[in-house]
Design an enzyme around this catalytic site. Structure first.
Site, PDB file in Angstrom:
ATOM      1  N   ASP A 208       0.846  -1.189   0.000  1.00  0.00           N
ATOM      2  CA  ASP A 208       0.000   0.000   0.000  1.00  0.00           C
ATOM      3  C   ASP A 208       0.885   1.244   0.000  1.00  0.00           C
ATOM      4  O   ASP A 208       1.834   1.321   0.780  1.00  0.00           O
ATOM      5  CB  ASP A 208      -0.903   0.006   1.247  1.00  0.00           C
ATOM      6  N   ARG A 273     -16.277 -13.033   1.240  1.00  0.00           N
ATOM      7  CA  ARG A 273     -15.438 -12.259   2.165  1.00  0.00           C
ATOM      8  C   ARG A 273     -15.739 -10.779   1.979  1.00  0.00           C
ATOM      9  O   ARG A 273     -15.843 -10.297   0.841  1.00  0.00           O
ATOM     10  CB  ARG A 273     -13.961 -12.542   1.865  1.00  0.00           C
TER      11      ARG A 273
HETATM   12  C1  GA4 Z   1      -3.297  -0.279  -3.336  1.00  0.00           C
HETATM   13  C2  GA4 Z   1      -3.852   0.269  -2.009  1.00  0.00           C
HETATM   14  C3  GA4 Z   1      -5.267   0.875  -2.155  1.00  0.00           C
HETATM   15  O1  GA4 Z   1      -6.231  -0.163  -2.305  1.00  0.00           O
HETATM   16  C4  GA4 Z   1      -5.343   1.812  -3.400  1.00  0.00           C
HETATM   17  C5  GA4 Z   1      -5.053   0.961  -4.626  1.00  0.00           C
HETATM   18  C6  GA4 Z   1      -5.142   1.642  -5.993  1.00  0.00           C
HETATM   19  C7  GA4 Z   1      -6.513   1.408  -6.660  1.00  0.00           C
HETATM   20  O2  GA4 Z   1      -7.144   0.381  -6.442  1.00  0.00           O
HETATM   21  O3  GA4 Z   1      -6.900   2.287  -7.446  1.00  0.00           O
HETATM   22  C8  GA4 Z   1      -3.968   1.063  -6.838  1.00  0.00           C
HETATM   23  C9  GA4 Z   1      -3.045   0.319  -5.820  1.00  0.00           C
HETATM   24  C10 GA4 Z   1      -3.558   0.757  -4.451  1.00  0.00           C
HETATM   25  C11 GA4 Z   1      -1.550   0.660  -6.008  1.00  0.00           C
HETATM   26  C12 GA4 Z   1      -1.098   0.783  -7.489  1.00  0.00           C
HETATM   27  C13 GA4 Z   1      -2.201   1.316  -8.411  1.00  0.00           C
HETATM   28  C14 GA4 Z   1      -3.181   2.141  -7.580  1.00  0.00           C
HETATM   29  C15 GA4 Z   1      -4.316   0.126  -7.985  1.00  0.00           C
HETATM   30  C16 GA4 Z   1      -3.085   0.164  -8.815  1.00  0.00           C
HETATM   31  C17 GA4 Z   1      -2.784  -0.739  -9.743  1.00  0.00           C
HETATM   32  C18 GA4 Z   1      -6.670   2.549  -3.433  1.00  0.00           C
HETATM   33  C19 GA4 Z   1      -4.141   2.709  -3.406  1.00  0.00           C
HETATM   34  O4  GA4 Z   1      -4.040   3.830  -2.940  1.00  0.00           O
HETATM   35  O5  GA4 Z   1      -3.098   2.093  -4.081  1.00  0.00           O
END
Ligand code: GA4
Length: 331
Positions: A208, A273
């Protein structure tokens, strides 16, 4: 009868080398928030795993149950209705597609900015779901979880013997804090048999980007974390506790002393889930850099200078499993 073309299923990612006997992580560090001496244990857990479980958290059970039932009402509504709250660009309802760069998983979700009016407008059109009820359920839950996150971050700062105990928590308390909230629903996947029991990915492996993530799920397993020795391990679900992840930004602020933990969710063949995750992030203009007291010398920072805005922009261009911090490491 509708027969789903095999290729439609096969597009979903599976675990490449599934372990025959996946082990349960029975030694998840457990932090009792009612005990003041927990701060050293939190530091140890962040160093060893970037992950721990929190008990005696003071988040009212009624907030959790209310949000869980509102979320289930939403996810149980017809797909055509749910799609009206989409697409997740990035906020709104998303189905199977994660992010904007080609990742998919066996999941549907709602992604919300914790402080945007706009989010809720997207829900206004959904039949059977009162947007005001979801809004107040999310608001109550998020404020309680944010308060708990700040307590944890303050204990962490004390455990690290940093002068100001608010050094991390002030970033979440700031009214411009760029935090995100996510509800993930993983429907049961009976077609797991099609893959000879190979594990189907609900949400692919990733770290994250934010400072701290706080997860609560129902009693269905699926979450796995990657240990330092390279093994994936399943986290036993516990609907009465919270699970905390170190995010990339906390890794940088501790100059790599804490590692943001890689995690993923596997689909379950019979049970659905539901998880709710608060991602605590700093204001967009905030410089993310190692705290001077956590560096060995004048400038022994492992990272180039960047703001949360720059990191977030770059992160949103990556694939889920990419190492996003590598672009910001000093060579
Ligand atoms: C991972 C953590 C959170 O869920 C999120 C995700 C984001 C999304 O789902 O839009 C991202 C992912 C997350 C990291 C890399 C990018 C952005 C999907 C993706 C492939 C909301 C976040 O902040 O980063």
């Amino acid at each position: 009868m509708v027969v789903l073309a095999k290729s439609a299923i096969e597009h979903f990612p599976i675990v490449k080398n599934p372990c025959k006997f996946p082990s349960f992580f029975n030694d998840v560090p457990v932090i009792d928030l009612s005990k003041s001496d927990s701060k050293n244990l939190i530091v140890k857990a962040c160093e060893e795993f970037g992950f721990f479980k929190v008990i005696n958290h003071n988040v009212p059970m009624e907030f959790i149950s209310k949000l869980e039932s509102e979320a289930m009402k939403f996810f149980s509504s017809p797909l055509s209705e749910k799609l009206k709250a989409g697409p997740a660009d990035p906020f709104g309802y998303g189905n199977k597609k994660i992010g904007q760069n080609g990742d998919i998983g066996r999941v549907e979700y709602i992604l919300l900015s914790t402080d945007s009016e706009f989010n809720y407008q997207k829900f206004a059109s959904i039949l059977g779901v009162n947007p005001e009820t979801i809004r107040s359920a999310v608001d109550d839950y998020v404020s309680a979880v944010k308060k708990m996150s700040c307590e944890i971050l303050e204990m962490l700062a004390e455990g690290l013997k940093i002068n100001s105990k608010y050094v991390f928590s002030k970033l979440l308390i700031d009214e411009k804090s760029d935090s995100v909230f996510r509800l993930n629903h993983y429907p049961p996947c009976p077609d797991i048999q099609e893959f000879n029991g190979k594990n189907l990915i609900g949400f692919g492996e990733h770290t994250d980007p934010q400072i701290i993530s706080v997860l609560r799920s129902n009693n269905t397993s699926g979450l796995q974390i990657l240990l330092k020795d390279g093994h994936w391990i399943s986290v036993p679900p516990d609907q009465n506790s919270f699970f905390i992840n170190v995010g990339d930004s906390l890794q940088v602020m501790t100059n790599g002393r804490f590692k943001s933990v890689k995690h993923r969710v596997l689909a379950n063949s019979v049970k659905s889930r539901l998880s709710m995750i608060y991602f605590g992030g700093p204001p967009l203009t905030e410089k993310i850099a190692p705290l001077p007291s956590l560096m060995e010398g004048e400038d022994t920072s492992l990272y180039k200078e960047f703001t949360w805005f720059e990191y977030k922009n770059s992160a949103y261009k990556t694939r889920l499993s990419d190492n996003r911090l590598i672009l910001f490491e000093k060579i």
